[in-house]
Design an enzyme around this catalytic site. Structure first.
Site, PDB file in Angstrom:
ATOM      1  N   SER A 138       0.816  -1.225   0.000  1.00  0.00           N
ATOM      2  CA  SER A 138       0.000   0.000   0.000  1.00  0.00           C
ATOM      3  C   SER A 138       0.842   1.264   0.000  1.00  0.00           C
ATOM      4  CB  SER A 138      -0.911   0.029   1.229  1.00  0.00           C
ATOM      5  OG  SER A 138      -1.700  -1.119   1.275  1.00  0.00           O
ATOM      6  N   GLU A 139       0.281   2.312  -0.603  1.00  0.00           N
ATOM      7  CA  GLU A 139       0.928   3.634  -0.635  1.00  0.00           C
ATOM      8  C   GLU A 139      -0.108   4.686  -0.258  1.00  0.00           C
ATOM      9  OE1 GLU A 139       2.744   4.272  -4.444  1.00  0.00           O
ATOM     10  OE2 GLU A 139       4.007   2.475  -4.257  1.00  0.00           O
ATOM     11  N   GLY A 143      -4.173   2.456  -2.265  1.00  0.00           N
ATOM     12  CA  GLY A 143      -4.576   1.452  -1.279  1.00  0.00           C
ATOM     13  C   GLY A 143      -5.448   0.425  -1.965  1.00  0.00           C
ATOM     14  N   SER A 144      -6.748   0.712  -2.047  1.00  0.00           N
ATOM     15  CA  SER A 144      -7.648  -0.181  -2.805  1.00  0.00           C
ATOM     16  C   SER A 144      -7.204  -0.248  -4.265  1.00  0.00           C
ATOM     17  CB  SER A 144      -9.086   0.342  -2.748  1.00  0.00           C
ATOM     18  OG  SER A 144      -9.495   0.555  -1.426  1.00  0.00           O
ATOM     19  N   ILE A 169       2.070  -0.182   6.731  1.00  0.00           N
ATOM     20  CA  ILE A 169       2.799  -1.445   6.605  1.00  0.00           C
ATOM     21  C   ILE A 169       2.957  -2.098   7.976  1.00  0.00           C
ATOM     22  CG2 ILE A 169       4.904  -2.563   5.733  1.00  0.00           C
ATOM     23  CD1 ILE A 169       3.006  -1.088   3.622  1.00  0.00           C
ATOM     24  N   ARG A 260      -6.610 -13.775   2.245  1.00  0.00           N
ATOM     25  CA  ARG A 260      -7.923 -13.179   2.557  1.00  0.00           C
ATOM     26  C   ARG A 260      -8.798 -14.144   3.351  1.00  0.00           C
ATOM     27  NH1 ARG A 260      -8.595  -9.999  -3.053  1.00  0.00           N
ATOM     28  NH2 ARG A 260      -7.735  -8.033  -2.287  1.00  0.00           N
ATOM     29  N   GLY A 357     -24.377  -4.162  28.383  1.00  0.00           N
ATOM     30  CA  GLY A 357     -24.796  -2.866  28.915  1.00  0.00           C
ATOM     31  C   GLY A 357     -23.594  -1.956  29.091  1.00  0.00           C
ATOM     32  N   GLY A 358     -23.607  -1.138  30.149  1.00  0.00           N
ATOM     33  CA  GLY A 358     -22.518  -0.178  30.385  1.00  0.00           C
ATOM     34  C   GLY A 358     -21.166  -0.839  30.498  1.00  0.00           C
ATOM     35  N   GLU A 381      -6.428  -5.732   3.270  1.00  0.00           N
ATOM     36  CA  GLU A 381      -6.445  -6.859   2.310  1.00  0.00           C
ATOM     37  C   GLU A 381      -7.753  -6.901   1.513  1.00  0.00           C
ATOM     38  OE1 GLU A 381      -4.842 -10.618   3.610  1.00  0.00           O
ATOM     39  OE2 GLU A 381      -3.638  -9.576   5.118  1.00  0.00           O
TER      40      GLU A 381
HETATM   41  C1  LIG Z   1      -4.373  -2.190  10.466  1.00  0.00           C
HETATM   42  C2  LIG Z   1      -3.944  -2.186   9.039  1.00  0.00           C
HETATM   43  C3  LIG Z   1      -2.888  -2.997   8.628  1.00  0.00           C
HETATM   44  C4  LIG Z   1      -2.449  -2.954   7.303  1.00  0.00           C
HETATM   45  N1  LIG Z   1      -1.363  -3.701   6.931  1.00  0.00           N
HETATM   46  C5  LIG Z   1      -0.884  -3.606   5.657  1.00  0.00           C
HETATM   47  C6  LIG Z   1       0.302  -4.294   5.263  1.00  0.00           C
HETATM   48  O1  LIG Z   1       0.923  -5.023   6.055  1.00  0.00           O
HETATM   49  N2  LIG Z   1       0.768  -4.124   3.998  1.00  0.00           N
HETATM   50  C7  LIG Z   1       0.125  -3.320   3.092  1.00  0.00           C
HETATM   51  O2  LIG Z   1       0.600  -3.218   1.964  1.00  0.00           O
HETATM   52  N3  LIG Z   1      -1.002  -2.653   3.438  1.00  0.00           N
HETATM   53  C8  LIG Z   1      -1.525  -2.765   4.688  1.00  0.00           C
HETATM   54  N4  LIG Z   1      -2.663  -2.089   5.061  1.00  0.00           N
HETATM   55  C9  LIG Z   1      -3.289  -1.206   4.080  1.00  0.00           C
HETATM   56  C10 LIG Z   1      -4.637  -1.707   3.605  1.00  0.00           C
HETATM   57  O3  LIG Z   1      -4.511  -2.809   2.764  1.00  0.00           O
HETATM   58  C11 LIG Z   1      -5.346  -0.507   2.965  1.00  0.00           C
HETATM   59  O4  LIG Z   1      -5.697   0.370   4.027  1.00  0.00           O
HETATM   60  C12 LIG Z   1      -6.574  -0.910   2.178  1.00  0.00           C
HETATM   61  O5  LIG Z   1      -6.193  -1.580   1.004  1.00  0.00           O
HETATM   62  C13 LIG Z   1      -7.433   0.303   1.815  1.00  0.00           C
HETATM   63  O6  LIG Z   1      -6.663   1.280   1.206  1.00  0.00           O
HETATM   64  P1  LIG Z   1      -6.745   2.814   1.700  1.00  0.00           P
HETATM   65  O7  LIG Z   1      -6.523   2.814   3.175  1.00  0.00           O
HETATM   66  O8  LIG Z   1      -5.866   3.618   0.857  1.00  0.00           O
HETATM   67  O9  LIG Z   1      -8.253   3.198   1.497  1.00  0.00           O
HETATM   68  P2  LIG Z   1      -8.888   3.719   0.111  1.00  0.00           P
HETATM   69  O10 LIG Z   1      -8.323   2.958  -1.022  1.00  0.00           O
HETATM   70  O11 LIG Z   1      -8.822   5.196   0.103  1.00  0.00           O
HETATM   71  O12 LIG Z   1     -10.378   3.256   0.295  1.00  0.00           O
HETATM   72  C14 LIG Z   1     -11.270   3.906   1.216  1.00  0.00           C
HETATM   73  C15 LIG Z   1     -12.616   3.259   1.105  1.00  0.00           C
HETATM   74  O13 LIG Z   1     -13.143   3.486  -0.194  1.00  0.00           O
HETATM   75  C16 LIG Z   1     -14.065   2.449  -0.480  1.00  0.00           C
HETATM   76  N5  LIG Z   1     -13.819   1.951  -1.832  1.00  0.00           N
HETATM   77  C17 LIG Z   1     -12.678   1.468  -2.350  1.00  0.00           C
HETATM   78  N6  LIG Z   1     -12.831   1.137  -3.639  1.00  0.00           N
HETATM   79  C18 LIG Z   1     -14.114   1.437  -3.955  1.00  0.00           C
HETATM   80  C19 LIG Z   1     -14.875   1.346  -5.137  1.00  0.00           C
HETATM   81  N7  LIG Z   1     -14.357   0.850  -6.282  1.00  0.00           N
HETATM   82  N8  LIG Z   1     -16.181   1.761  -5.108  1.00  0.00           N
HETATM   83  C20 LIG Z   1     -16.694   2.260  -3.977  1.00  0.00           C
HETATM   84  N9  LIG Z   1     -16.028   2.365  -2.817  1.00  0.00           N
HETATM   85  C21 LIG Z   1     -14.747   1.970  -2.806  1.00  0.00           C
HETATM   86  C22 LIG Z   1     -13.888   1.362   0.574  1.00  0.00           C
HETATM   87  O14 LIG Z   1     -14.927   1.443   1.535  1.00  0.00           O
HETATM   88  C23 LIG Z   1     -12.598   1.739   1.223  1.00  0.00           C
HETATM   89  O15 LIG Z   1     -12.511   1.292   2.553  1.00  0.00           O
HETATM   90  C24 LIG Z   1      -3.114  -2.125   6.377  1.00  0.00           C
HETATM   91  C25 LIG Z   1      -4.193  -1.332   6.802  1.00  0.00           C
HETATM   92  C26 LIG Z   1      -4.608  -1.351   8.103  1.00  0.00           C
HETATM   93  C27 LIG Z   1      -5.761  -0.481   8.525  1.00  0.00           C
END
Ligand SMILES: Cc1cc2nc3c(=O)[nH]c(=O)nc-3n(C[C@H](O)[C@H](O)[C@H](O)COP(=O)(O)OP(=O)(O)OC[C@H]3O[C@@H](n4cnc5c(N)ncnc54)[C@H](O)[C@@H]3O)c2cc1C
Length: 401
Positions: A138-139, A143-144, A169, A260, A357-358, A381
């Site tokens: 991820s960057e 992310g997604s 990460i 996953r 509850g509380g 993921e």
């Molecule tokens: C605790 C934790 C551990 C992690 N560990 C790792 C790791 O070890 N290595 C690594 O590489 N990454 C890691 N990640 C990163 C993780 O995989 C990303 O946070 C995730 O892929 C989402 O990317 P983003 O945070 O940039 O959210 P975004 O990509 O900005 O997405 C935000 C939201 O947009 C929505 N969305 C996305 N696509 C669509 C679409 N096509 N249509 C409509 N809605 C959409 C979803 O609800 C999503 O949650 C970790 C994240 C967390 C929180």
């Protein structure tokens, strides 16, 4: 005590049942001796996670993370063994699950796609808990949308130079010894807008490599070592390329295909623990002259929780079995298992908090902890929405065919 009858399901064999007993035994005897840090004390979280990896390695429980040739449990990394590990450990504590899972996620790209030298250098140490692994995909702006990745790997003599930033990460921030880093290596001339997934490559990088800064930590709502990785003129040898140039996207997706399902298993462990806690509370809490458990409304709630848990377990172990036994790609099954089990766990845990509850929102109560522990699983993921799209798109492709 909660239902363990799923261990008799045909998705599992006698080896899995022996493995489940080994895990349960360690959770009872080994885990209580280890510290349980406050999530606000990041030094304590990192120290506890390191101690957990070493303890899991010493107890032989990281054998599920690597193939048998490198000390592992089965010939190939087996999703059902990983799922049983995550479910059992998550039920006992989120950080134990995390420590276990990351040894797998950070090394499976090498188990699946690495060469013999890379496997020999990484996997035995991971299995013994002596090398801590991480997966850096991820960057900040990818992310997604993984294909929007901007980090670059430029060829330089007989090696590569990495530049860019990775974020979120797990195990960055001072814990990981080795990172699998994904960066855009092919088609660099097409500029940063290049979204071709075939331009991404994977590299195995040592934490101490000059130009790699992994010192920044990100505090989150439950104990979870998480950080940022900055690469600035980070030079690595040609031998650090995992698989072929341009194979990185396939390596990342192949790894996530396997992992996953296990995120769903961790969610299942949290949900089972929440049901245990809610059941105990309902049986003991007196109100209006009877036990909370004696109200039909409580029984309806518990009935829903049991059903959600069983449905999630069926999806998780169906997906794991399909990959292990039928040896098929399980993009659809794993996406379903992860999205269903994580969403179901969130609902089950919320219901458990409500039944308390509380007391349910008092810091440090098991259900309060679970409420925070489960949240990130619906995001990392593959967020639920992304996985729904994956399943829906595959369904439409099949319908068209
Ligand atoms: C605790 C934790 C551990 C992690 N560990 C790792 C790791 O070890 N290595 C690594 O590489 N990454 C890691 N990640 C990163 C993780 O995989 C990303 O946070 C995730 O892929 C989402 O990317 P983003 O945070 O940039 O959210 P975004 O990509 O900005 O997405 C935000 C939201 O947009 C929505 N969305 C996305 N696509 C669509 C679409 N096509 N249509 C409509 N809605 C959409 C979803 O609800 C999503 O949650 C970790 C994240 C967390 C929180």
């Amino acid at each position: 005590m909660a239902d363990r009858s799923f261990l008799d399901w045909p998705f599992l064999d006698d080896g899995h049942r022996a493995w489940a007993r080994e895990l349960a035994d360690w959770v009872e005897r080994g885990l209580p001796a280890l510290p349980t840090p406050d999530e606000h004390d990041l030094d304590a979280v990192y120290a506890a996670c390191g101690a957990l990896v070493r303890a899991l390695g010493k107890a032989g429980l990281l054998r599920a993370c690597v193939p048998a040739a490198y000390g592992g449990l089965r010939e190939q990394v087996d999703v059902r063994s990983l799922a049983l590990g995550r479910e059992t450990l998550a039920r006992a504590g989120a950080l134990a699950d995390f420590a276990f899972a990351m040894q797998g996620l950070g090394s499976v790209p090498v188990s699946l796609f690495g060469n013999e030298a890379q496997k020999a250098a990484l996997l035995p140490g991971v299995c013994r808990g002596e090398l801590i692994a991480a997966f850096a995909l991820s960057e900040p702006d990818a992310g997604s949308d993984v294909a929007a990745m901007q980090a670059t790997a430029r060829r330089d003599g007989d090696g590569w130079v990495l530049d860019g930033t990775k974020t979120w990460i797990s195990n960055a921030g001072g814990l990981a010894d080795r990172y699998v880093i994904f960066a855009r290596s092919e088609g660099l001339d097409r500029g940063p807008g290049n979204r071709d997934p075939k331009g991404i490559s994977a590299f195995l990088v040592d934490a101490g490599t000059p130009g790699l800064d992994a010192s920044e930590r990100i505090p989150v709502i439950s104990p979870h070592p998480l950080g940022v990785l900055k690469m600035s003129g980070c030079r690595i040898g040609a031998d650090r390329l995992v698989g072929q140039p341009g194979q990185g996207f396939a390596i990342a997706m192949g790894t996530l295909d396997l992992f996953r399902t296990t995120v769903g298993a961790a969610a299942l462990g949290f949900a089972r623990r929440a049901l245990d806690e809610a059941t105990a509370r309902a049986r003991n809490r007196q109100m209006f002259g009877q036990r909370l458990a004696d109200f039909q409304l409580t029984q309806v709630q518990l009935g829903r929780m049991c059903t959600e848990i069983d449905a999630a377990a069926l999806m998780v172990y169906r997906s794991a079995w399909t990959r292990d036994v039928l040896q098929r790609r399980v993009t659809r099954e794993a996406s379903m298992a992860k999205m269903y089990a994580t969403e179901a766990a969130q609902q089950v845990i919320d219901a458990a908090v409500q039944l308390h509850g509380g007391l349910g929102v008092v810091s440090g109560q098991p259900v309060e902890r679970l409420y925070r522990d489960v949240r990130a699983l619906r995001i990392y993921e593959g967020a639920t929405e992304v996985l729904q799209l994956v399943v829906g798109a595959q369904h439409l492709r099949e319908a068209a065919a």
